[in-house]
Design a protein around this motif. Sequence first.
Motif, PDB file in Angstrom:
ATOM      1  N   LEU A  22     -33.495 -95.534  57.142  1.00 43.04           N
ATOM      2  CA  LEU A  22     -32.261 -95.943  56.480  1.00 43.04           C
ATOM      3  C   LEU A  22     -32.470 -97.311  55.861  1.00 43.04           C
ATOM      4  O   LEU A  22     -32.795 -98.269  56.573  1.00 43.04           O
ATOM      5  CB  LEU A  22     -31.116 -96.034  57.484  1.00 43.04           C
ATOM      6  N   THR A  23     -32.326 -97.400  54.547  1.00 45.70           N
ATOM      7  CA  THR A  23     -32.505 -98.668  53.857  1.00 45.70           C
ATOM      8  C   THR A  23     -31.459 -98.825  52.766  1.00 45.70           C
ATOM      9  O   THR A  23     -30.769 -97.873  52.405  1.00 45.70           O
ATOM     10  CB  THR A  23     -33.897 -98.776  53.205  1.00 45.70           C
ATOM     11  N   GLY A  24     -31.387-100.008  52.235  1.00 46.18           N
ATOM     12  CA  GLY A  24     -30.458-100.305  51.152  1.00 46.18           C
ATOM     13  C   GLY A  24     -31.034 -99.927  49.801  1.00 46.18           C
ATOM     14  O   GLY A  24     -32.169 -99.453  49.683  1.00 46.18           O
ATOM     15  N   CYS A  61     -25.229 -90.149  57.606  1.00 41.38           N
ATOM     16  CA  CYS A  61     -26.305 -90.830  58.319  1.00 41.38           C
ATOM     17  C   CYS A  61     -26.414 -92.284  57.858  1.00 41.38           C
ATOM     18  O   CYS A  61     -26.624 -93.187  58.663  1.00 41.38           O
ATOM     19  CB  CYS A  61     -27.619 -90.098  58.080  1.00 41.38           C
ATOM     20  N   TYR A  62     -26.243 -92.524  56.567  1.00 41.87           N
ATOM     21  CA  TYR A  62     -26.380 -93.866  56.015  1.00 41.87           C
ATOM     22  C   TYR A  62     -25.347 -94.831  56.601  1.00 41.87           C
ATOM     23  O   TYR A  62     -25.621 -96.005  56.766  1.00 41.87           O
ATOM     24  CB  TYR A  62     -26.245 -93.833  54.489  1.00 41.87           C
ATOM     25  N   ARG A  63     -24.211 -94.322  56.924  1.00 35.76           N
ATOM     26  CA  ARG A  63     -23.144 -95.180  57.442  1.00 35.76           C
ATOM     27  C   ARG A  63     -23.543 -95.831  58.775  1.00 35.76           C
ATOM     28  O   ARG A  63     -23.001 -96.865  59.144  1.00 35.76           O
ATOM     29  CB  ARG A  63     -21.873 -94.350  57.509  1.00 35.76           C
ATOM     30  N   ASP A  64     -24.516 -95.270  59.473  1.00 37.08           N
ATOM     31  CA  ASP A  64     -25.001 -95.864  60.728  1.00 37.08           C
ATOM     32  C   ASP A  64     -25.954 -97.039  60.492  1.00 37.08           C
ATOM     33  O   ASP A  64     -26.376 -97.688  61.441  1.00 37.08           O
ATOM     34  CB  ASP A  64     -25.713 -94.817  61.572  1.00 37.08           C
ATOM     35  N   ARG A  65     -26.278 -97.324  59.242  1.00 42.06           N
ATOM     36  CA  ARG A  65     -27.226 -98.395  58.920  1.00 42.06           C
ATOM     37  C   ARG A  65     -26.740 -99.742  59.446  1.00 42.06           C
ATOM     38  O   ARG A  65     -27.539-100.567  59.857  1.00 42.06           O
ATOM     39  CB  ARG A  65     -27.431 -98.444  57.417  1.00 42.06           C
TER      40      ARG A  65
END
Length: 69
Positions: A22-24, A61-65
């Motif tokens: 997971l990255t920006g 999934c990204y929201r858990d970053r």
Amino acid sequence: MSDYSGVDALMDLPVVTPRRLLTGRGYDSDRIRENLLSRGILPVILPRSNRKEDIPCDFRCYRDRNHIE
């Protein structure tokens, strides 16, 4: 050295291979995506707004970053 240029070294560390990364948006490049996929890692990267092709992103999934940062 920017984080972007250190991705290859990070992926070469002798640790357990993650299932996802997971990255920006700063890491959104075809080279990084291909590198991750070739290692069996699913890239969860928000696509940059100037991308010509639509690349799907698992927003759930990204929201858990933020837990990682």
